[in-house]
Design a protein around this motif. Structure first.
Motif, PDB file in Angstrom:
ATOM      1  N   ARG A   1       0.828  -1.200   0.000  1.00 25.13           N
ATOM      2  CA  ARG A   1       0.000   0.000   0.000  1.00 25.13           C
ATOM      3  C   ARG A   1       0.871   1.262   0.000  1.00 25.13           C
ATOM      4  O   ARG A   1       0.545   2.257  -0.658  1.00 25.13           O
ATOM      5  CB  ARG A   1      -0.924  -0.014   1.206  1.00 25.13           C
ATOM      6  N   CYS A   2       1.981   1.219   0.705  1.00 23.32           N
ATOM      7  CA  CYS A   2       2.900   2.359   0.736  1.00 23.32           C
ATOM      8  C   CYS A   2       3.481   2.637  -0.641  1.00 23.32           C
ATOM      9  O   CYS A   2       3.541   3.796  -1.081  1.00 23.32           O
ATOM     10  CB  CYS A   2       4.018   2.094   1.742  1.00 23.32           C
TER      11      CYS A   2
ATOM     12  N   GLN B   1       0.817   4.187  -2.891  1.00 23.81           N
ATOM     13  CA  GLN B   1       0.583   5.596  -2.588  1.00 23.81           C
ATOM     14  C   GLN B   1       1.710   6.474  -3.117  1.00 23.81           C
ATOM     15  O   GLN B   1       1.461   7.587  -3.601  1.00 23.81           O
ATOM     16  CB  GLN B   1       0.426   5.781  -1.081  1.00 23.81           C
TER      17      GLN B   1
ATOM     18  N   LYS C   1       1.774   9.726  -6.433  1.00 24.99           N
ATOM     19  CA  LYS C   1       2.195  11.115  -6.321  1.00 24.99           C
ATOM     20  C   LYS C   1       2.311  11.741  -7.702  1.00 24.99           C
ATOM     21  O   LYS C   1       2.626  11.073  -8.682  1.00 24.99           O
ATOM     22  CB  LYS C   1       3.530  11.209  -5.584  1.00 24.99           C
TER      23      LYS C   1
END
Length: 199
Positions: free
Chosen positions: A127-128, A131, A135
């Motif tokens: 998930r990191c 994300q 950007k």
């Protein structure tokens, strides 16, 4: 005869659909193959059966120079963020050790306790990376970060981006070098003494 006409009309209706489906799939396959994939982090911590490690270190190879696409500081920040997301769910040393040591006696059932925590850690790390890929500085360039697993119970971090980014930066770099050479030639002035001819 009527049945043959019906079959002929059915085949005529089906053939354009198949060709259109093949045409729709062709550009997708071409775009997928026209991407560069680079491994930028290797595992350096405790390994589990699924191949996920508790910590990853930045390790860049000299095969592909993509520093113009993503800087070294950016990759260091991404690896640090990924490690922090793993540590938030990684099991403690006692749970990890007991699960691995007691595995032969419990026929592997003791691994369920650390596996429950590590599966959540893997989901948090994935998930990191998702994300970070969303950007604006990466999303508009189609740069994506992934956690890749291997058959040898190992894993690594990978970045994928369009190969055109490397070509565009290489071409722009060549143009900049050419412009610098022209400017240097224009700025260099030959000093001649009176009465001497220029070469």
């Amino acid at each position: 005869m009527a049945s043959l006409r019906v079959l002929g009309s059915i085949t005529m209706l089906l053939t354009p659909r198949k060709s259109s489906q093949a045409a729709d799939k062709a550009p997708l396959l071409q775009n997928q193959s026209d991407r560069s994939r680079v491994k930028f982090a290797n595992p350096s911590g405790l390994m589990f059966v699924g191949g996920v490690s508790s910590h990853y270190d930045l390790s860049l190879s000299d095969e592909i120079d993509f520093s113009d696409v993503i800087g070294h500081e950016e990759l260091t920040y991404i690896v640090r963020q990924f490690n922090e997301s793993l540590q938030s769910y990684w099991p403690c040393t006692a749970v990890y050790a007991c699960g691995c040591v007691m595995a032969p006696c419990t026929l592997g059932f003791s691994l369920f306790a650390p596996n429950y925590c590590i599966s959540h850690a893997e989901a948090s790390g994935t998930r990191c990376l998702e994300q970070i890929s969303l950007k604006g500085c990466y999303y508009h360039k189609d740069i994506k970060f992934h956690l890749k697993k291997t058959w040898g119970c190992s894993s690594y971090l990978e970045v994928s981006f369009p190969s055109s980014l490397l070509l565009s930066h290489a071409e722009s770099g060549g143009r900049v070098e050419g412009d610098l050479e022209l400017k240097q030639r224009k700025n260099t002035a030959t000093i001649t003494q009176p009465g001497m001819k220029k070469d």
